[in-house]
Enzyme design. Structure first.
Site, mmCIF file in Angstrom:
data_model
loop_
_atom_site.group_PDB
_atom_site.id
_atom_site.type_symbol
_atom_site.label_atom_id
_atom_site.label_comp_id
_atom_site.label_asym_id
_atom_site.label_seq_id
_atom_site.Cartn_x
_atom_site.Cartn_y
_atom_site.Cartn_z
ATOM 1 N N THR A 131 0.933 -1.277 0.154
ATOM 2 C CA THR A 131 0.016 -0.184 -0.041
ATOM 3 C C THR A 131 1.030 1.404 0.020
ATOM 4 O OG1 THR A 131 -1.702 -1.231 1.308
ATOM 5 C CG2 THR A 131 -1.840 1.221 1.210
ATOM 6 N N LYS A 171 -7.146 1.824 -2.977
ATOM 7 C CA LYS A 171 -6.745 1.451 -1.782
ATOM 8 C C LYS A 171 -6.610 2.320 -0.639
ATOM 9 C CE LYS A 171 -5.013 -1.517 1.356
ATOM 10 N NZ LYS A 171 -6.092 -2.200 2.178
ATOM 11 N N LYS A 211 -0.190 5.165 8.515
ATOM 12 C CA LYS A 211 0.533 5.551 7.300
ATOM 13 C C LYS A 211 -0.530 5.849 5.957
ATOM 14 C CE LYS A 211 1.577 2.189 4.974
ATOM 15 N NZ LYS A 211 0.839 1.022 3.863
HETATM 16 N N1 LIG Z 1 -1.713 -6.530 7.292
HETATM 17 C C1 LIG Z 1 -2.388 -6.253 6.749
HETATM 18 O O1 LIG Z 1 -3.693 -6.367 7.082
HETATM 19 C C2 LIG Z 1 -2.628 -5.526 5.492
HETATM 20 C C3 LIG Z 1 -1.352 -4.932 5.138
HETATM 21 N N2 LIG Z 1 -1.289 -4.110 3.696
HETATM 22 C C4 LIG Z 1 -0.097 -3.491 3.475
HETATM 23 O O2 LIG Z 1 0.710 -4.431 3.102
HETATM 24 C C5 LIG Z 1 2.129 -3.922 3.383
HETATM 25 C C6 LIG Z 1 2.749 -4.845 4.145
HETATM 26 O O3 LIG Z 1 2.107 -5.091 5.444
HETATM 27 P P1 LIG Z 1 2.274 -6.094 6.434
HETATM 28 O O4 LIG Z 1 2.746 -7.384 5.880
HETATM 29 O O5 LIG Z 1 1.179 -6.116 7.179
HETATM 30 O O6 LIG Z 1 3.419 -5.429 7.220
HETATM 31 P P2 LIG Z 1 4.832 -6.060 8.073
HETATM 32 O O7 LIG Z 1 5.061 -4.800 8.844
HETATM 33 O O8 LIG Z 1 4.359 -7.206 8.650
HETATM 34 O O9 LIG Z 1 5.852 -6.262 6.867
HETATM 35 C C7 LIG Z 1 6.268 -5.219 6.306
HETATM 36 C C8 LIG Z 1 7.284 -5.683 5.231
HETATM 37 O O10 LIG Z 1 8.432 -4.577 4.937
HETATM 38 C C9 LIG Z 1 9.538 -5.127 5.062
HETATM 39 N N3 LIG Z 1 10.459 -3.834 5.412
HETATM 40 C C10 LIG Z 1 10.387 -2.996 6.382
HETATM 41 N N4 LIG Z 1 11.111 -2.036 6.463
HETATM 42 C C11 LIG Z 1 12.112 -2.302 5.318
HETATM 43 C C12 LIG Z 1 13.103 -1.727 4.839
HETATM 44 N N5 LIG Z 1 13.628 -0.558 5.449
HETATM 45 N N6 LIG Z 1 13.886 -2.519 3.971
HETATM 46 C C13 LIG Z 1 13.343 -3.348 3.378
HETATM 47 N N7 LIG Z 1 12.283 -4.097 3.837
HETATM 48 C C14 LIG Z 1 11.491 -3.554 4.840
HETATM 49 C C15 LIG Z 1 9.583 -5.749 6.143
HETATM 50 O O11 LIG Z 1 10.772 -6.463 6.345
HETATM 51 P P3 LIG Z 1 11.450 -7.040 7.920
HETATM 52 O O12 LIG Z 1 10.733 -8.290 8.230
HETATM 53 O O13 LIG Z 1 12.957 -7.067 7.778
HETATM 54 O O14 LIG Z 1 10.985 -5.962 8.834
HETATM 55 C C16 LIG Z 1 8.413 -6.765 5.990
HETATM 56 O O15 LIG Z 1 9.015 -7.773 4.771
HETATM 57 C C17 LIG Z 1 1.758 -2.584 3.887
HETATM 58 O O16 LIG Z 1 2.020 -1.633 2.909
HETATM 59 C C18 LIG Z 1 0.522 -2.640 4.348
HETATM 60 O O17 LIG Z 1 0.029 -1.180 4.418
HETATM 61 C C19 LIG Z 1 -2.325 -4.239 2.949
HETATM 62 C C20 LIG Z 1 -3.503 -4.882 3.092
HETATM 63 C C21 LIG Z 1 -3.750 -5.481 4.277
HETATM 64 O O1 LIG Z 2 -4.643 -2.491 4.476
HETATM 65 C C1 LIG Z 2 -5.279 -3.221 5.348
HETATM 66 C C2 LIG Z 2 -6.581 -3.665 5.081
HETATM 67 C C3 LIG Z 2 -7.079 -4.613 6.103
HETATM 68 C C4 LIG Z 2 -8.403 -5.218 5.858
HETATM 69 O O2 LIG Z 2 -8.885 -4.706 4.601
HETATM 70 O O3 LIG Z 2 -8.981 -5.814 6.372
#
Ligand SMILES: NC(=O)C1=CN([C@@H]2O[C@H](COP(=O)(O)OP(=O)(O)OC[C@H]3O[C@@H](n4cnc5c(N)ncnc54)[C@H](OP(=O)(O)O)[C@@H]3O)[C@@H](O)[C@H]2O)C=CC1
Ligand SMILES: O=CCCC(=O)O
Length: 389
Positions: free
Chosen positions: A196, A271, A339
């Site tokens: 996102t 989104k 964010k």
């Molecule tokens: N969780 C949810 O319900 C949802 C999330 N999203 C979106 O999906 C994306 C990921 O979310 P989510 O999986 O929950 O988040 P997490 O915080 O669990 O994962 C974040 C990812 O980004 C990586 N990362 C963070 N900082 C850095 C950096 N400086 N350099 C390289 N890699 C980095 C992390 O690596 P590391 O493991 O090393 O920290 C990890 O792989 C976001 O944009 C979020 O808004 C969208 C829909 C639903």
């Molecule tokens: O970006 C996160 C969305 C979470 C959801 O749709 O339930």
């Protein structure tokens, strides 16, 4: 018969049968080629003007995805030209070694990425993964993926690379930073960023990829940890339309529905609109629960009343009981919701859309972050409200 070949034959039988095949086809959940065929017909991807649909439906039934197929016309192009072709896997090709550059790649194995990458493995196509903290690659490697040291290494080994990264700054670094995606992009390679981010970030990444002859698609998702695990995400794609068609099989194993929204940036905007609504709703819900308690009402009664009325929704139902218990294990981390509020408000600024409700909700999410709740589930915004003096 090899199950991959069987599925493939079944798909071709359905796609190419003439007279059109009418009936119900049961296929295992992990049967993406057939799923792709179904979806390509549902969406009319390959359709000339003569393609018409009757009823289509999917439902889970004893572990099977049931597709009602009512093709009134069919894709008559040779199979190799159809848009749902996955990269060739060693198992599909009959060769023992992975064909270099023909697999899928996945960058970012956080809460969402790990689940999405696991689903990609169901396609039986070689998968190369990378994560900043390399220990998070282990569960995927156990399932058959290969771990790489840099995003560029993933791209060099893959035909199509997917990413699910924290935020715009991270998405940009991984794409265009040293050892990043762009370093290994050549014509024929593609990148699908499902993080996102804001539209501007997406456009920047798209330009960097396409300037090296690659294709780019953005594909942020609605749905959280459980839908990601269950392959039930809603994918909001925009950008290169031919790539959208080529990732039909991966999108089918990761999601329940994909939208193609046109020019790059539209997926990001959609989104942000959706998550702005979600964040504002969660804040209002938290205020309601807190108000009820302070006014001497039972919070469980509030949930029951809400559930029976016009504003009943899956989010209140899912999050309500754990909010009342004070339990906030992260499915969607609060820092990411804040964010998204920030990015949505910036989009509002850009188009001069007043957003007083979202702006107020964003202040509460900022307060929650200051209270150290950023790594909790976004429903922990309740604490910032309930504990306000
Ligand atoms: N969780 C949810 O319900 C949802 C999330 N999203 C979106 O999906 C994306 C990921 O979310 P989510 O999986 O929950 O988040 P997490 O915080 O669990 O994962 C974040 C990812 O980004 C990586 N990362 C963070 N900082 C850095 C950096 N400086 N350099 C390289 N890699 C980095 C992390 O690596 P590391 O493991 O090393 O920290 C990890 O792989 C976001 O944009 C979020 O808004 C969208 C829909 C639903
Ligand atoms: O970006 C996160 C969305 C979470 C959801 O749709 O339930």
């Amino acid at each position: 018969m090899n199950p991959v070949l069987l599925r493939s034959s079944l798909r071709h039988a359905i796609c190419l049968s003439s007279p059109p095949l009418r009936g119900i086809v049961d296929t295992p959940l992990v049967s993406p080629p057939l799923a792709s065929c179904w979806r390509s017909h549902r969406d009319g991807w390959n359709a000339g003007p003569e393609l018409r649909w009757g009823t289509t439906s999917t439902s889970s039934l004893k572990g099977l995805r049931k597709f009602k197929v009512f093709c009134s016309s069919v894709d008559s192009r040779p199979v190799g030209e159809q848009r749902d072709e996955a990269p060739v896997s060693s198992s599909q090709s009959g060769k023992e070694e992975q064909i270099e550059g023909e697999g899928y790649g996945f960058l970012g194995l956080g809460i969402m990425g790990v689940a999405m990458a696991k689903n990609l493995l169901k396609l039986g196509v070689p998968l190369t993964v990378w994560n900043r903290s390399s220990d998070k690659c282990a569960p995927l490697v156990e399932l058959g993926a290969t771990a790489a040291k840099t995003p560029a290494e993933v791209v060099s080994k893959s035909k199509i690379t997917f990413a699910m990264l924290a935020d715009p700054a991270v998405a940009l670094t991984v794409a265009v930073g040293p050892g990043g995606v762009v370093d290994a992009i050549t014509p024929g390679k593609s990148y699908v960023d499902m993080s996102t981010v804001d539209a501007e970030t997406s456009v920047t990444i798209s330009k960097a990829i396409t300037s090296k002859g690659g294709r780019f698609l953005e594909g942020p998702v609605s749905g959280s940890k459980k839908p990601a695990e269950d392959g039930q995400l809603v994918i909001l794609a925009a950008g290169d339309e031919s790539l959208y068609h080529d990732v039909a099989a991966p999108f089918d194993v990761m999601g329940k529905k994909a939208f193609y929204l046109g020019e790059i940036g539209n997926g990001a905007k959609m989104k942000l609109v959706v998550n702005m609504v979600m964040g504002s709703m969660m804040t209002a819900f938290s205020e309601g629960l807190s108000l009820a308690e302070k006014a001497g009402l039972k919070q469980t009664d509030v949930l029951d009343v809400l559930e029976l009325g016009a504003i009943a929704n899956p989010m209140f139902k899912l999050k309500g009981p754990s909010v009342i218990k004070g339990s906030f294990p992260p499915a969607f981390p609060l820092k990411h919701q804040q964010k998204d509020m920030r990015l949505a408000l910036a989009l509002g600024d850009e188009v001069a859309q007043p957003m007083p409700v979202a702006a107020a909700a964003n202040e509460v999410f900022k307060k929650a972050r200051n209270l150290g709740l950023g790594d909790n589930d976004f429903s922990a915004v309740y604490k910032a409200i309930a504990e306000s003096s």
